[in-house]
Motif scaffolding. Structure first.
Motif, PDB file in Angstrom:
ATOM      1  N   TRP A   1      -8.583 -21.935  -6.429  1.00  0.00           N
ATOM      2  CA  TRP A   1      -7.899 -20.906  -7.109  1.00  0.00           C
ATOM      3  C   TRP A   1      -7.350 -20.088  -6.124  1.00  0.00           C
ATOM      4  CZ3 TRP A   1      -8.223 -15.721  -7.178  1.00  0.00           C
ATOM      5  CH2 TRP A   1      -7.390 -15.040  -8.645  1.00  0.00           C
TER       6      TRP A   1
ATOM      7  N   ARG B   1      -3.657 -18.862  -5.592  1.00  0.00           N
ATOM      8  CA  ARG B   1      -3.279 -17.136  -6.100  1.00  0.00           C
ATOM      9  C   ARG B   1      -2.439 -16.782  -4.576  1.00  0.00           C
ATOM     10  NH1 ARG B   1      -1.629 -13.227  -6.152  1.00  0.00           N
ATOM     11  NH2 ARG B   1      -2.072 -11.119  -7.349  1.00  0.00           N
TER      12      ARG B   1
ATOM     13  N   LYS C   1      -4.068  -9.789  -4.264  1.00  0.00           N
ATOM     14  CA  LYS C   1      -3.850 -10.673  -3.139  1.00  0.00           C
ATOM     15  C   LYS C   1      -4.398 -10.536  -1.914  1.00  0.00           C
ATOM     16  CE  LYS C   1       0.072 -12.913  -0.878  1.00  0.00           C
ATOM     17  NZ  LYS C   1       1.484 -13.416  -1.084  1.00  0.00           N
TER      18      LYS C   1
END
Length: 571
Positions: A259, A263, A274
């Motif tokens: 993930w 991302r 982020k």
């Protein structure tokens, strides 16, 4: 009493014995009554305070409210007591906790039943959803008393909370994430060892990592509340891994690393999530070798290189973005400690990117220098070293060797760190390059009237002086009876400049032995001019050979040791 009064008289109702359901209802009503009374009293007291402050035009500070004559210890006790109250002002004890959990369980069950009964009629289940949401907010009070965590766990509240992570309404899942983030806050966990252990064990037994990742997959970050939910989810992972570092490997395997990489690849403006994703990835890779392998298997090296490529010609626009860039460089450095990732780095043209960054003179130059050092060091850096010479990397690295860039406002590396990385890269190339690449490297030291040999000796004397200062300090401590063990002293000497001195002296030995005789003559000439000694260099290198680290296998270490001692004998 007359006839009329007798006829109109009704006896009072006999009080009924409470059944189990009535008891639960009574708990709920009592809890609600307490809540409403407290809210009213709080709002009234607030109004009084506002009126008073309007008159006085002055707001008292908490320190002024407390009696100035009380001791610091008493003040701490009072503040502790204040903290152990729920939002509504009711002290949180075991009985109150049980009532809160019971109410939470009831409302969760009621909401579930209403959703099953009226799946297509939101107006029917909306009220139960609002009530459940309110109850979740009230559970935040538990975080003020971590000593009660074991009781919360015994009451099976943890599975019920985690079930709501899959709730159809993401608001409910986000509310639970917010609650869990506060419950697992590291500062709170450190207040109660027993409470912390009980909560973390319960969360891990219920597969919290996998459940959080599943919830992350469905959150839409264009909605502010859900973006906050993503941030709080990452905070839960950070809290748990800080408290239990061994969870890093399981969390990564259960989908977190995949993930995070996805991302980072999202093409959207830079934001706090982020930054947090880069930070979390750095944590997963820092001390967990199996995660470095997993990153390679998930094509993570390419993802990191793609994200860093932007900073080849652009500087980050904020401190937060700069921090994210540094995190990505750290991720790359950590991942290169796993040998097969160096090959992936080579195939992904990582060397070319780092070389361009060094030439562009942007803020990414510092990070690229660290990455090159990691990619080329030790026996696993052989291919990268030879390739670096092939892509004309010598033209980039030697100007940095000759002159350390001046300090700038956002500089990350100190002069010493910069020199250490550059010298380490040159030493790695001398150790790993063979054939024409090695010859091109040695020729560099004869260019422009041996200017690079002059610089080598300048660095030798600079770091020799630093080491002598550390040695003098250690001698003073020995005389004062503060002597530490040999390993600690050696580490202090390495940090104080010995590591860079060893690399510089290693380069001197290699170029004097492998290069033209004019190099050795220049070295001897400068040593004599500055009152130096060949014996000092020999001594430094013998100590280096005797303390070679664990890089590579024992066979490589033995071969390297022999090689260094042969260089010393020839010098």
């Amino acid at each position: 009493m007359d006839i009329g009064e007798l006829l109109s008289y009704k006896p009072p109702n006999t009080p009924k014995r409470l059944q189990d359901d009535d008891e639960e209802e009574d708990y709920e009503n009592e809890f609600e009554r307490h809540r409403k009374i407290k809210k009213v009293s709080v709002s009234k007291s607030n109004q009084i305070e506002i009126d008073r402050s309007d008159k006085q035009k002055k707001i008292q500070k908490p320190q002024e409210i407390l009696n100035p004559d009380i001791t610091e210890e008493e003040r701490e006790k009072i503040l502790k007591l204040v903290e152990t109250e729920t939002v509504e002002g009711e002290p949180l004890d075991e009985a109150t906790l049980k009532r809160m959990i019971l109410l939470f369980e009831k409302r969760a069950l009621k909401n579930q039943e209403m959703r099953i009964k009226f799946p297509d009629m939101p107006e029917k289940f909306m009220e139960s959803e609002v009530e459940l949401h309110e109850t979740i907010q009230e559970l935040h009070a538990i975080a003020t008393v971590p000593d009660l965590y074991p009781i919360m766990v015994e009451l099976q509240a943890v599975p019920s909370m985690l079930e709501l992570l899959a709730h159809e309404n993401t608001d409910m899942a986000v509310a639970v994430v917010d609650l869990l983030q506060e419950l697992t806050d590291v500062d709170i966990l450190n207040e109660s060892e027993e409470g912390a252990e009980a909560l973390i064990d319960a969360l891990l037994n219920q597969q919290i990592c996998a459940l959080l990742v599943q919830n992350l997959e469905r959150l839409d970050e264009s909605v502010k509340e859900e973006a906050d939910g993503v941030h709080n989810t990452l905070a839960i992972f950070e809290n748990i891994t800080e408290f239990r570092p061994e969870v890093c490997a399981d969390a990564a395997k259960q989908g977190l690393m995949q993930w995070l990489l996805r991302r980072l690849r999202v093409k959207a403006p830079f934001d706090g999530n982020k930054l947090y994703a880069s930070e979390m990835l750095s944590i997963l890779l820092q001390d967990t070798p199996e995660n470095r392998q997993l990153l390679g298997d998930l094509e993570g090296i390419d993802v990191l290189l793609q994200q860093l490529a932007f900073y080849k010609r652009h500087d980050p626009t904020s401190n937060e973005e700069h921090e994210m860039m540094e995190n990505l460089f750290n991720c790359l450095c950590s991942s290169l400690m796993y040998a097969p990732n160096r090959e992936r780095f080579l195939r992904g043209e990582g060397l070319q990117l780092m070389n361009l960054m060094l030439r562009e003179k942007k803020l990414s130059r510092n990070g690229s220098l660290k990455v090159l050092d990691h990619a080329m060091s030790g026996p696993d850096g052989k291919e990268n070293c030879n390739k670096f010479v092939d892509i004309l990397g010598l033209r980039t690295i030697f100007p940095l060797f000759m002159k350390t860039p001046k300090k700038n406002r956002k500089r990350i590396l100190t002069t010493e760190e910069h020199e250490e990385h550059v010298v380490s890269i040159i030493a790695s190339m001398l150790r790993n390059c063979r054939g024409p690449q090695r010859q091109r490297l040695l020729n560099k030291f004869t260019e422009n009237d041996h200017e690079k040999v002059d610089r080598l000796l300048e660095l030798h004397f600079k770091y020799l002086e630093k080491v002598e200062q550390v040695d003098a300090e250690l001698d003073r401590e020995r005389k004062d009876g503060e002597d530490e063990d040999d390993d600690s002293n050696y580490l202090r000497r390495l940090e104080g400049g010995l590591f860079t001195l060893q690399l510089v002296d290693y380069i001197i030995l290699e170029v004097c032995t492998g290069g033209p005789s004019s190099i050795k003559q220049r070295v001897t000439q400068i040593l004599n001019l500055r009152g130096g000694s060949v014996k000092t260099i020999r001594h430094v290198m013998r100590e280096y050979a005797g303390n070679l680290g664990d890089a590579g296998d024992t066979d490589w270490r033995d071969v390297e040791q022999q090689h260094i001692l042969q260089l010393v004998d020839k010098f």
